[in-house]
Design an enzyme around this catalytic site. Structure first.
Site, PDB file in Angstrom:
ATOM      1  N   ALA A  12       0.798  -0.811   0.066  1.00 34.51           N
ATOM      2  CA  ALA A  12       0.149  -0.069  -0.237  1.00 34.51           C
ATOM      3  C   ALA A  12       0.868   1.327  -0.357  1.00 34.51           C
ATOM      4  O   ALA A  12       0.869   2.552  -1.200  1.00 34.51           O
ATOM      5  CB  ALA A  12      -0.594   0.005   1.376  1.00 34.51           C
ATOM      6  N   CYS A  46      -6.319  -7.118   5.190  1.00 38.31           N
ATOM      7  CA  CYS A  46      -7.086  -6.434   6.652  1.00 38.31           C
ATOM      8  C   CYS A  46      -8.313  -7.912   5.075  1.00 38.31           C
ATOM      9  O   CYS A  46      -9.467  -7.989   6.111  1.00 38.31           O
ATOM     10  CB  CYS A  46      -8.060  -5.183   5.878  1.00 38.31           C
ATOM     11  SG  CYS A  46      -6.623  -4.094   6.727  1.00 38.31           S
TER      12      CYS A  46
END
Length: 457
Positions: A12, A46
């Site tokens: 990310a 996640c």
């Protein structure tokens, strides 16, 4: 003459930084080289529990952008390549190709460190036995799924009861396993105060999970075939066909430490508001490898969340590309669920407020997610902390069913703007019976907190 940006880490923060820098500067101005030791880029860690549990159909749905898509944007992305040394004085990094073993140095003008966090893997006997899994990367998720398909077992033990632990407990329940959660704390979800964690414990027990609290795992027991067969504590053994570790993560900063870069008390890199590593104008860092400022307590914290990592990447990419942005800090917002139970928190717990030397009042209320007469109204509990005398909001925790979790965002905004609980009571929130009672539960808690602050002087 063009400059070269080197990015360490392809998830990310790293690839958001590379992409944003590329938007601002073309390949004639800025060459971008990125190193990623894994098989995937820009993926949602996640989402792994929901992939394992079957809510997400396949691995590829968790990938936001593939290596090929990054390369199509003129980013020289080198997969399965691990950076092994950082030479700050010489402005270069040494990397090893994990397939061939070849090593080489790459010079940089600007550097982004986005090495993420590593799962805590306690040095216990049997911890590396087949059937024991961590869940940090897509490779980890696939390995766990392969084990679940191959063993066709019935019993699972989850070690740890934080966010990953409770989410993996749910995933394994959905796959038909009998789940035992072994937790070293007195209650699950140490990110909550004990009274709120107790509600999570009771709900998980009600869902059929065995909760073993105040228990330290001492070893992983194996059978004659070498595979895991049980998890042992000082007082008991818990049979297991599969074990999932969910005991937290630490910043992956060994490279930075060896290079003499500044680290905080939690082991994360320290940066300024523009995400530059302190004392180094040409080095930026972001994501799970950094510490961030807690806007409520004023202290540095390590919080491993993709939301922060993506924001860090945008700010870093802007700085590298000649633009400007800042990341002022966080208030510590997080939300999760286990089956139909939603769990949310933002700001300080009681022990955080005590550690920061703050005097505070607490209130706890019960309300419903919708008007009480509307079908589907579910009970939720809201706990609120407010600073004594000033009435400044310090923290909120919410446990309840559908419609509870995302209400924490109201409190997150109030914390960010340093609102008092009295100011909160005047917030113009949306109302209709299908969505909320006339007084939203968060505002009910704020009203009660106002009274507590006034009573406390």
């Amino acid at each position: 003459m063009s400059e070269r940006l080197v990015v360490i880490g392809g998830d990310a923060a790293g690839m958001s930084a590379a992409s944003q820098a590329r938007r601002l500067k073309g390949p004639d101005e800025l060459e971008i080289v990125a190193f990623e030791r894994g098989h995937f880029t820009s993926f949602s860690a996640c989402g792994i529990p929901y992939w394992v549990g079957g809510d997400v159909a396949g691995r590829d749905e968790l990938i936001a952008r593939s290596p090929e898509e990054h390369r199509a944007r003129d980013i020289d992305l080198r997969m399965r390549t691990e950076v092994t040394e950082l030479d700050v004085e010489g402005r270069r990094v040494r990397a090893r190709d994990l397939e061939s073993g070849e090593e080489s140095w790459t010079a940089y003008d600007k550097l982004v460190i986005a090495t993420g966090a590593r799962p805590i893997r306690p040095p216990l006997p049997g911890i590396d036995a087949p059937g024991v899994h961590g869940v940090q990367t897509l490779d980890d998720g696939q390995a766990l799924l392969d084990t679940l398909e191959a063993t066709r077992g019935e019993r699972a033990v989850v070690v740890g009861a934080g966010y990953i632990g409770v989410e993996m407990a749910e995933a394994l329940c959905k796959r038909g396993y009998t789940v035992t959660v072994v937790n070293r704390g007195a209650q699950p979800m140490s990110t909550l105060d004990p009274d709120m964690g107790r509600m999570v414990n009771d709900a998980m027990t009600g869902l059929g999970m065995e909760m073993v609290n105040d228990a330290e795992v001492t070893k992983i027991l194996t059978g004659e075939d070498g595979r895991v067969r049980a998890v042992a504590t000082e007082n008991a053994e818990y049979p297991a066909d599969v074990v999932v570790l969910g005991v937290g993560v630490r910043p992956e900063t060994e490279l930075a430490r060896a290079a003499g870069l500044p680290l905080g008390q939690h082991g994360g890199l320290l940066t300024d508001l523009a995400m530059r590593v302190r004392g180094h104008e040409n080095i930026w860092a972001g994501g799970d490898c950094v510490e961030v400022l807690d806007l409520v307590s004023g202290r540095e914290r390590h919080i491993a969340l993709g939301t922060h990592a993506n924001k860090h990447g945008q700010i870093i990419g802007s700085g590298v590309g000649g633009d400007y942005g800042t990341f002022p800090g966080v208030v510590g917002t997080a939300v999760s669920k286990v089956c139909d139970l939603e769990i949310a928190r933002t700001g300080l717990r009681e022990k955080d407020a005590q550690a920061a030397g703050l005097q505070y009042e607490t209130v706890t209320i019960e309300s419903t997610s919708r008007a009480g007469y509307y079908p589907g109204a579910a009970v939720m509990t809201v706990k609120m902390l407010a600073e004594r005398r000033t009435g400044r909001l310090l923290g909120v925790q919410i446990v309840g069913r559908e419609g509870a979790g995302k209400r924490v965002d109201i409190a997150a905004v109030a914390l960010t703007t340093r609102m008092t609980v009295e100011q909160m009571t005047a917030l113009d929130l949306g109302y209709a019976p299908p969505f909320s009672p006339v007084w939203d539960p968060v505002l009910v808690a704020a009203r009660k907190a106002v009274a507590a602050v006034r009573k406390g002087g």
